[in-house]
Design a protein around this motif. Structure first.
Motif, PDB file in Angstrom:
ATOM      1  N   THR A   1      26.838 -27.349 -20.903  1.00 36.30           N
ATOM      2  CA  THR A   1      26.000 -26.338 -20.266  1.00 36.30           C
ATOM      3  C   THR A   1      25.391 -25.417 -21.315  1.00 36.30           C
ATOM      4  OG1 THR A   1      27.275 -26.408 -18.219  1.00 36.30           O
ATOM      5  CG2 THR A   1      25.990 -24.402 -18.628  1.00 36.30           C
ATOM      6  N   GLU A   2      26.200 -24.971 -22.266  1.00 33.68           N
ATOM      7  CA  GLU A   2      25.694 -24.108 -23.340  1.00 33.68           C
ATOM      8  C   GLU A   2      24.607 -24.820 -24.138  1.00 33.68           C
ATOM      9  OE1 GLU A   2      27.268 -22.164 -27.484  1.00 33.68           O
ATOM     10  OE2 GLU A   2      28.700 -22.344 -25.839  1.00 33.68           O
ATOM     11  N   PHE A   3      24.829 -26.095 -24.477  1.00 34.22           N
ATOM     12  CA  PHE A   3      23.853 -26.864 -25.244  1.00 34.22           C
ATOM     13  C   PHE A   3      22.560 -27.054 -24.446  1.00 34.22           C
ATOM     14  CE2 PHE A   3      22.073 -31.050 -26.455  1.00 34.22           C
ATOM     15  CZ  PHE A   3      21.730 -30.764 -27.766  1.00 34.22           C
ATOM     16  N   LEU A   4      22.680 -27.501 -23.194  1.00 27.59           N
ATOM     17  CA  LEU A   4      21.491 -27.777 -22.388  1.00 27.59           C
ATOM     18  C   LEU A   4      20.697 -26.511 -22.082  1.00 27.59           C
ATOM     19  CD1 LEU A   4      23.005 -30.424 -19.959  1.00 27.59           C
ATOM     20  CD2 LEU A   4      21.317 -30.832 -21.760  1.00 27.59           C
ATOM     21  N   VAL A   5      21.381 -25.407 -21.795  1.00 25.33           N
ATOM     22  CA  VAL A   5      20.702 -24.171 -21.406  1.00 25.33           C
ATOM     23  C   VAL A   5      20.306 -23.341 -22.634  1.00 25.33           C
ATOM     24  CG1 VAL A   5      20.969 -21.975 -20.167  1.00 25.33           C
ATOM     25  CG2 VAL A   5      21.782 -24.106 -19.136  1.00 25.33           C
ATOM     26  N   ASP A   6      21.277 -23.038 -23.489  1.00 23.47           N
ATOM     27  CA  ASP A   6      21.027 -22.096 -24.592  1.00 23.47           C
ATOM     28  C   ASP A   6      20.302 -22.734 -25.776  1.00 23.47           C
ATOM     29  OD1 ASP A   6      22.325 -20.244 -23.035  1.00 23.47           O
ATOM     30  OD2 ASP A   6      24.216 -20.369 -24.138  1.00 23.47           O
ATOM     31  N   VAL A   7      20.505 -24.028 -26.015  1.00 23.98           N
ATOM     32  CA  VAL A   7      19.847 -24.672 -27.152  1.00 23.98           C
ATOM     33  C   VAL A   7      18.570 -25.383 -26.713  1.00 23.98           C
ATOM     34  CG1 VAL A   7      20.078 -26.393 -28.998  1.00 23.98           C
ATOM     35  CG2 VAL A   7      22.011 -24.892 -28.437  1.00 23.98           C
ATOM     36  N   LEU A   8      18.675 -26.270 -25.719  1.00 19.39           N
ATOM     37  CA  LEU A   8      17.492 -27.026 -25.309  1.00 19.39           C
ATOM     38  C   LEU A   8      16.570 -26.243 -24.382  1.00 19.39           C
ATOM     39  CD1 LEU A   8      18.820 -30.660 -24.771  1.00 19.39           C
ATOM     40  CD2 LEU A   8      17.896 -29.590 -26.835  1.00 19.39           C
ATOM     41  N   GLY A   9      17.106 -25.268 -23.661  1.00 22.72           N
ATOM     42  CA  GLY A   9      16.268 -24.474 -22.765  1.00 22.72           C
ATOM     43  C   GLY A   9      16.136 -25.049 -21.370  1.00 22.72           C
ATOM     44  N   CYS A  10      17.060 -25.923 -20.986  1.00 18.51           N
ATOM     45  CA  CYS A  10      17.035 -26.452 -19.619  1.00 18.51           C
ATOM     46  C   CYS A  10      17.447 -25.350 -18.645  1.00 18.51           C
ATOM     47  CB  CYS A  10      18.012 -27.627 -19.480  1.00 18.51           C
ATOM     48  SG  CYS A  10      17.603 -29.054 -20.505  1.00 18.51           S
ATOM     49  N   GLU A  11      17.066 -25.527 -17.407  1.00 19.58           N
ATOM     50  CA  GLU A  11      17.430 -24.587 -16.348  1.00 19.58           C
ATOM     51  C   GLU A  11      18.663 -25.117 -15.626  1.00 19.58           C
ATOM     52  OE1 GLU A  11      15.518 -23.013 -12.122  1.00 19.58           O
ATOM     53  OE2 GLU A  11      14.452 -24.506 -13.313  1.00 19.58           O
ATOM     54  N   TYR A  12      19.699 -24.287 -15.520  1.00 19.63           N
ATOM     55  CA  TYR A  12      20.886 -24.654 -14.738  1.00 19.63           C
ATOM     56  C   TYR A  12      20.520 -24.503 -13.273  1.00 19.63           C
ATOM     57  CZ  TYR A  12      25.542 -24.301 -12.670  1.00 19.63           C
ATOM     58  OH  TYR A  12      26.654 -24.478 -11.880  1.00 19.63           O
ATOM     59  N   LEU A  13      20.673 -25.573 -12.490  1.00 18.07           N
ATOM     60  CA  LEU A  13      20.274 -25.547 -11.090  1.00 18.07           C
ATOM     61  C   LEU A  13      21.435 -25.196 -10.161  1.00 18.07           C
ATOM     62  CD1 LEU A  13      17.976 -28.707 -11.046  1.00 18.07           C
ATOM     63  CD2 LEU A  13      17.289 -26.302 -11.222  1.00 18.07           C
ATOM     64  N   TYR A  14      22.503 -26.022 -10.157  1.00 12.71           N
ATOM     65  CA  TYR A  14      23.626 -25.787  -9.253  1.00 12.71           C
ATOM     66  C   TYR A  14      24.781 -26.722  -9.586  1.00 12.71           C
ATOM     67  CZ  TYR A  14      21.448 -29.842  -6.985  1.00 12.71           C
ATOM     68  OH  TYR A  14      20.884 -31.066  -6.740  1.00 12.71           O
ATOM     69  N   PRO A  15      25.988 -26.363  -9.111  1.00 13.67           N
ATOM     70  CA  PRO A  15      27.147 -27.246  -9.276  1.00 13.67           C
ATOM     71  C   PRO A  15      27.410 -28.017  -7.987  1.00 13.67           C
ATOM     72  CG  PRO A  15      27.915 -25.102  -8.632  1.00 13.67           C
ATOM     73  CD  PRO A  15      26.384 -25.023  -8.685  1.00 13.67           C
ATOM     74  N   LEU A  16      28.195 -29.064  -8.094  1.00 11.36           N
ATOM     75  CA  LEU A  16      28.772 -29.736  -6.928  1.00 11.36           C
ATOM     76  C   LEU A  16      30.280 -29.768  -7.134  1.00 11.36           C
ATOM     77  CD1 LEU A  16      26.425 -32.764  -6.125  1.00 11.36           C
ATOM     78  CD2 LEU A  16      26.565 -30.561  -4.957  1.00 11.36           C
ATOM     79  N   GLY A  17      31.018 -29.922  -6.043  1.00  8.58           N
ATOM     80  CA  GLY A  17      32.476 -29.898  -6.113  1.00  8.58           C
ATOM     81  C   GLY A  17      33.074 -31.153  -6.726  1.00  8.58           C
ATOM     82  N   ALA A  18      34.377 -31.084  -6.949  1.00 15.01           N
ATOM     83  CA  ALA A  18      35.134 -32.192  -7.536  1.00 15.01           C
ATOM     84  C   ALA A  18      35.147 -33.386  -6.593  1.00 15.01           C
ATOM     85  CB  ALA A  18      36.553 -31.735  -7.834  1.00 15.01           C
ATOM     86  N   LYS A  19      35.331 -34.581  -7.186  1.00 20.68           N
ATOM     87  CA  LYS A  19      35.392 -35.813  -6.388  1.00 20.68           C
ATOM     88  C   LYS A  19      36.511 -36.683  -6.930  1.00 20.68           C
ATOM     89  CE  LYS A  19      34.036 -38.991  -3.502  1.00 20.68           C
ATOM     90  NZ  LYS A  19      34.625 -38.922  -2.195  1.00 20.68           N
ATOM     91  N   SER A  20      37.429 -37.072  -6.046  1.00 24.23           N
ATOM     92  CA  SER A  20      38.477 -38.028  -6.378  1.00 24.23           C
ATOM     93  C   SER A  20      38.898 -38.692  -5.078  1.00 24.23           C
ATOM     94  CB  SER A  20      39.664 -37.337  -7.059  1.00 24.23           C
ATOM     95  OG  SER A  20      40.272 -36.435  -6.158  1.00 24.23           O
ATOM     96  N   ASP A  21      39.721 -39.721  -5.192  1.00 24.57           N
ATOM     97  CA  ASP A  21      40.112 -40.466  -4.002  1.00 24.57           C
ATOM     98  C   ASP A  21      41.411 -41.204  -4.305  1.00 24.57           C
ATOM     99  OD1 ASP A  21      39.239 -41.623  -1.302  1.00 24.57           O
ATOM    100  OD2 ASP A  21      39.565 -43.432  -2.491  1.00 24.57           O
ATOM    101  N   ASP A  22      42.278 -41.286  -3.316  1.00 26.25           N
ATOM    102  CA  ASP A  22      43.527 -42.033  -3.489  1.00 26.25           C
ATOM    103  C   ASP A  22      43.347 -43.517  -3.211  1.00 26.25           C
ATOM    104  OD1 ASP A  22      44.950 -39.786  -4.211  1.00 26.25           O
ATOM    105  OD2 ASP A  22      45.511 -39.317  -2.138  1.00 26.25           O
ATOM    106  N   GLY A  23      42.218 -43.900  -2.635  1.00 25.79           N
ATOM    107  CA  GLY A  23      41.946 -45.304  -2.343  1.00 25.79           C
ATOM    108  C   GLY A  23      41.129 -45.944  -3.442  1.00 25.79           C
TER     109      GLY A  23
END
Length: 176
Positions: free
Chosen positions: A29-51
Motif C-alpha cells: 500500500t505504501e509503495f503503490l500510494v506513496d511512491v507510484l501515486g496510485c489511489e487507494y480505493l477500498y478493502p475487502l474482508g478475509a476469505k478462507s474455507d474449511d472445504g
C-alpha cells in the motif's frame, strides 16, 4: 467463433483489473500510494474455507487464506487487486520474466527520464537506463524497476507514438 461470427471471447470489452499477491499488504500500500501515486480505493474482508472452495475456485491450496485484500487505481486505469495470502505451500520468490508464469506490469509515463530519476530518489531498484525500442515499437522507450517485494514493473513512454501504431493510423486515414 464468438457471437456474430467474430473470433474470440464473446463480449470482450477490455482489461478490468490485475491481481497481485504480496507478502506485506501495508508495504505494498505504501509503495503503490506513496511512491507510484496510485489511489487507494477500498478493502475487502478475509476469505478462507474449511472445504475445497479455495482450491476449486482459485486453484490454490485448500487451506489458503486471503487475510487482506485491497483495491487501487493508477491514473485512469488499471485497477490493482492486491492480496495478502497465507498458504501452506506458498512460494516466497516472485517469478522472473524468464520463468514460466513470469510477468511484469507496465505503467505509461509522459517523461520516462524524470520518472526513473524519481523512482531512484525514492530508493526503488531501477534496472539499467531507459532503452529505445526499434521496429514496430520505434518511438518507445522503456525501463524496468522492482517493487519492494520483488515484482517487476516497467515504465513505458512514447509521447510521439510508436511506429506500428502510427502506420495503422496513417493506413486508416487513407482508407487502407
Amino acid at each position: 467463433m464468438a457471437e456474430g461470427g467474430a473470433p474470440g471471447l464473446p463480449g470482450l470489452v477490455g482489461l478490468d483489473h490485475i491481481g497481485l499477491t504480496v507478502p506485506d499488504i501495508d508495504q505494498a500500500t505504501e509503495f503503490l500510494v506513496d511512491v507510484l501515486g496510485c489511489e487507494y480505493l477500498y478493502p475487502l474482508g478475509a476469505k478462507s474455507d474449511d472445504g475445497d472452495w479455495m482450491a476449486t475456485h482459485l486453484n490454490v491450496h485448500p487451506r489458503a487464506r486471503v487475510d487482506k485484500l485491497r483495491f487501487f487505481r493508477c491514473g485512469n486505469q488499471p485497477v490493482f487487486e492486491v492480496f495478502e495470502y497465507e498458504a501452506p505451500d506458498q512460494a516466497q520468490t516472485p517469478p522472473r520474466n524468464s520463468d514460466v508464469g513470469g510477468h511484469h506490469l507496465a505503467l505509461y509515463v509522459e517523461d520516462i527520464d524524470a520518472a526513473a530519476d524519481y523512482l531512484r530518489s525514492r530508493g526503488v531498484t531501477v534496472l539499467g537506463g531507459p532503452t529505445a525500442s526499434d521496429g514496430p515499437h520505434a518511438g518507445q522507450r522503456w525501463i524496468y524497476f522492482l517493487a519492494p517485494w520483488g515484482a517487476q514493473f516497467e515504465l513505458v513512454s512514447y509521447p510521439h507514438g510508436r511506429a506500428w501504431y502510427l502506420r495503422e493510423e496513417q493506413s486508416q486515414a487513407v482508407g487502407g
